[in-house]
Structures are given as structure tokens and as C-alpha cells.
Design a protein around this motif. Structure first.
Motif, short mmCIF file in Angstrom:
data_model
loop_
_atom_site.label_atom_id
_atom_site.label_comp_id
_atom_site.label_asym_id
_atom_site.label_seq_id
_atom_site.Cartn_x
_atom_site.Cartn_y
_atom_site.Cartn_z
N SER A 1 1.04 -1.38 -0.04
CA SER A 1 0.06 -0.05 0.04
C SER A 1 0.51 1.22 -0.14
CB SER A 1 -1.21 -0.13 1.29
OG SER A 1 -1.65 -1.22 1.22
N GLU A 2 2.09 1.41 -0.45
CA GLU A 2 2.28 2.41 -0.41
C GLU A 2 2.36 3.59 -1.52
OE1 GLU A 2 7.26 2.38 -1.32
OE2 GLU A 2 7.47 -0.14 -0.50
N TRP A 3 1.33 2.87 -2.51
CA TRP A 3 0.24 3.35 -3.09
C TRP A 3 -0.73 2.21 -3.74
CZ3 TRP A 3 5.38 1.83 -6.44
CH2 TRP A 3 6.97 2.46 -6.38
N ARG A 4 -1.83 3.50 -3.31
CA ARG A 4 -3.21 2.87 -3.67
C ARG A 4 -3.67 3.23 -4.93
NH1 ARG A 4 -3.61 0.59 1.13
NH2 ARG A 4 -6.32 0.92 1.25
N PRO A 5 -4.57 2.01 -4.77
CA PRO A 5 -5.51 1.64 -5.90
C PRO A 5 -5.89 3.43 -6.44
CG PRO A 5 -6.19 -0.54 -4.88
CD PRO A 5 -4.72 0.74 -4.11
N GLY A 6 -6.04 3.58 -7.31
CA GLY A 6 -6.33 5.03 -7.89
C GLY A 6 -5.47 6.64 -7.92
N GLU A 7 -4.56 6.02 -7.07
CA GLU A 7 -3.33 6.77 -7.23
C GLU A 7 -2.04 6.59 -8.06
OE1 GLU A 7 -3.56 7.21 -2.14
OE2 GLU A 7 -1.70 6.30 -3.01
N VAL B 1 -5.98 -5.98 -0.30
CA VAL B 1 -6.03 -5.50 -1.50
C VAL B 1 -6.66 -6.14 -2.51
CG1 VAL B 1 -5.88 -3.52 -3.99
CG2 VAL B 1 -5.60 -3.33 -1.66
N VAL B 2 -8.17 -6.38 -3.41
CA VAL B 2 -7.98 -7.52 -4.40
C VAL B 2 -7.52 -7.57 -5.48
CG1 VAL B 2 -9.84 -8.91 -5.52
CG2 VAL B 2 -9.77 -8.57 -3.52
N VAL B 3 -6.35 -7.57 -6.44
CA VAL B 3 -6.00 -7.56 -7.57
C VAL B 3 -6.57 -8.47 -8.60
CG1 VAL B 3 -3.69 -7.23 -8.82
CG2 VAL B 3 -3.93 -6.59 -6.93
N THR B 4 -6.56 -9.47 -8.78
CA THR B 4 -7.01 -10.00 -9.60
C THR B 4 -7.95 -11.30 -9.04
OG1 THR B 4 -6.52 -11.67 -11.39
CG2 THR B 4 -5.36 -11.93 -9.58
N ALA B 5 -9.04 -12.60 -9.84
CA ALA B 5 -9.56 -13.49 -8.44
C ALA B 5 -9.41 -14.75 -9.78
CB ALA B 5 -11.04 -13.19 -8.76
N GLU B 6 -9.69 -16.55 -9.66
CA GLU B 6 -9.87 -16.99 -10.37
C GLU B 6 -11.32 -17.46 -10.29
OE1 GLU B 6 -6.98 -19.96 -9.30
OE2 GLU B 6 -5.70 -18.19 -9.66
N GLU B 7 -12.29 -17.82 -11.00
CA GLU B 7 -13.69 -18.17 -11.29
C GLU B 7 -13.78 -20.28 -11.88
OE1 GLU B 7 -15.98 -15.54 -13.06
OE2 GLU B 7 -16.25 -14.42 -10.30
N ILE B 8 -14.38 -20.44 -10.73
CA ILE B 8 -14.82 -21.74 -11.14
C ILE B 8 -16.67 -21.75 -11.13
CG2 ILE B 8 -15.04 -24.11 -11.22
CD1 ILE B 8 -12.11 -23.51 -9.78
N LEU B 9 -17.30 -22.16 -12.35
CA LEU B 9 -18.95 -22.58 -12.19
C LEU B 9 -19.65 -23.47 -12.54
CD1 LEU B 9 -18.89 -19.38 -13.34
CD2 LEU B 9 -20.43 -19.70 -15.29
N THR B 10 -20.32 -24.05 -11.47
CA THR B 10 -20.74 -25.36 -11.78
C THR B 10 -21.76 -25.40 -11.33
OG1 THR B 10 -20.17 -25.73 -9.19
CG2 THR B 10 -18.76 -26.59 -10.69
N VAL B 11 -22.34 -26.52 -11.25
CA VAL B 11 -23.98 -26.79 -11.75
C VAL B 11 -24.19 -27.55 -10.52
CG1 VAL B 11 -26.25 -27.54 -12.70
CG2 VAL B 11 -24.13 -26.35 -14.20
N GLU B 12 -24.98 -27.96 -9.36
CA GLU B 12 -26.26 -28.41 -8.50
C GLU B 12 -27.81 -28.40 -8.09
OE1 GLU B 12 -24.43 -25.86 -4.78
OE2 GLU B 12 -23.20 -27.59 -5.31
#
Length: 243
Positions: A27-33, A180-191
Motif C-alpha cells: 500500500s505504498e501506492w493505493r488503487p487510483g493513485e 487489496v484484491v487485484v485478481t480473481a479465479e472463477e470456476i462454474l459448476t451446477v448443483e
């Protein structure tokens, strides 16, 4: 280089990229800075401007930084609502696309089971914060979510008034916990819906559900949050722009 120790086995631009990423993660530089100019970074690290530019190019490609014409280079603010709209129809009765409202229905500290521990890369039994949340439009439930957070990193979430949570959690993590969330991984399934899920979503028992499992990561690709979002299959849609 004048900052933190770096791995000399890596190319210089890669070492610089990793050091800049670590500083952003602290956090030396914050999002948007803005970050310092290429000339300032070149002088600070004692490397050529071309090396700085290549390191920044990598962070831009990784969606960590973004260049703004005539203004400089800024820490990118992550935008994750688009995935909800990519998978589910979130519209009001008038057809307006809207971010669902959120309602926290349960919050507690629990020992991490094997699945949670594996996702968050922590030991089994370590305390985690477990949240259950409903996402609604016009008071109609559209998603039921289970969320897990490492308690040692998110302790303020345990005592925060649920009225202060708001509809989006990632800004809350940044503001209250410095995560700070920078990226995300997603998996789709059905139940199919169990009794509790059917009751929360006002569905028939065993109704088909789409499950979006998301692992949110920080700049150093450490897990921040693991969640499972379940919604009715008849509201499911998939949208992607292919170029």
C-alpha cells in the motif's frame, strides 16, 4: 537497486516488476493513485528508463497498473461486478441493470476445514471468518453466498456493524483491513438446491443452481477471500466478448 532485496537470477526488468508489485501490495501506492514517473523510478533504482518501461508494461498487462494519457501511470482499481452480469441477469422490473443489494445473514469465527484451508493456503483448524450473504434486487433474493476470510488478516470484519458492510466487499477489505484484491479465479459448476438454499432463494427443493466459486488474490497472488455464490439456473446467462 535501492529497494528490497531481489532475486539476481531474474532479468532486471522482472526484478523491478516484482519489487514494484510488492510495494503496491504494501500500500505504498493505493488503487487510483499515481506511481512515480519513469524518470523518477529510473533514478531511484539506478536502471535505464527502458528497463523501467518494460517492468511497467508487465504490470499494465497484468492489470495492476493503467496508463492514463497525459496524466501518468496509476494503480488500477479492480472491477469485479462485471462477472455477476456476465453470468446472471440482474435487472429491475423496468429492465435496468443494477448491482444487487447485500444482506449479511450470518457472521462467525470457525476453524478452517480442509476445503477452506486448501483454498486459502492456511493450516487446517486456523481461525477463519465465515460470512453468509444474500444478494437481492427489489427485496427478491438472487444469490446466496458463502464467504471465508483468514481471521488474522481480517479481524476488524468480526466486530464491524453489518450495516457498514455495504453492497461491495472488496472496498471494505481495502478500507478496514488494508487488503487489496487485484485478481480473481472463477470456476462454474451446477448443483441442486438443498433445503436451506431453496429457502433462502425462495425456490423449490432440488431446483438447479449455478455455482460461481471465486478465489480472490492479492498482488503477490496470495489468497485473500474464497467464496461460493449460488443462483437459480433459470436466471443464468453467459456473456463474453471474443476478439
Amino acid at each position: 537497486m535501492n529497494s528490497s532485496p531481489l532475486d539476481d537470477r531474474l532479468p532486471r526488468y522482472q526484478r523491478l516488476r516484482d519489487d514494484l508489485a510488492a510495494r503496491i501490495n504494501r500500500s505504498e501506492w493505493r488503487p487510483g493513485e499515481p506511481i512515480p514517473s519513469e524518470a523518477e523510478l529510473s533514478a531511484h533504482y539506478g536502471v535505464a528508463i527502458g528497463t523501467v518501461r518494460k517492468a511497467i508494461d508487465q504490470l499494465v498487462a497484468d492489470a495492476v497498473l493503467e496508463r492514463q494519457q497525459g496524466r501518468g501511470t496509476f494503480v488500477r482499481r479492480a472491477r469485479f461486478n462485471s462477472s455477476l452480469f456476465r453470468f446472471f441477469r440482474f435487472q429491475s422490473e423496468t429492465g435496468e441493470r443494477r448491482v444487487p443489494k447485500s444482506r449479511i445473514i450470518r457472521r462467525k469465527s470457525v476453524p478452517a476445514n480442509s476445503a477452506v484451508a486448501s483454498a486459502l493456503r492456511i493450516p487446517v483448524g486456523e481461525p477463519v471468518i465465515s460470512l453468509s450473504r444474500l444478494r437481492l434486487i427489489d427485496d427478491v433474493p438472487l444469490l446466496a453466498e458463502e464467504i471465508w476470510l483468514q481471521q488474522s488478516r481480517f479481524a476488524p470484519i468480526l466486530t464491524l456493524d453489518t450495516a457498514e458492510f455495504g453492497d461491495l466487499l472488496y472496498p471494505l477489505y481495502e478500507e478496514r483491513c488494508g487488503e487489496v484484491v487485484v485478481t480473481a479465479e472463477e470456476i462454474l459448476t451446477v448443483e441442486t438446491a438443498n433445503e436451506m438454499q431453496a429457502r433462502l432463494l425462495r425456490l423449490e427443493a432440488h431446483a438447479p443452481l449455478i455455482v460461481i466459486e471465486r478465489l480472490a488474490l492479492d498482488l503477490e497472488r496470495r489468497p485473500i477471500e474464497w467464496r461460493r455464490s449460488r443462483g437459480p439456473a433459470d436466471r443464468f446467462r453467459y456473456h463474453a466478448e471474443i476478439r
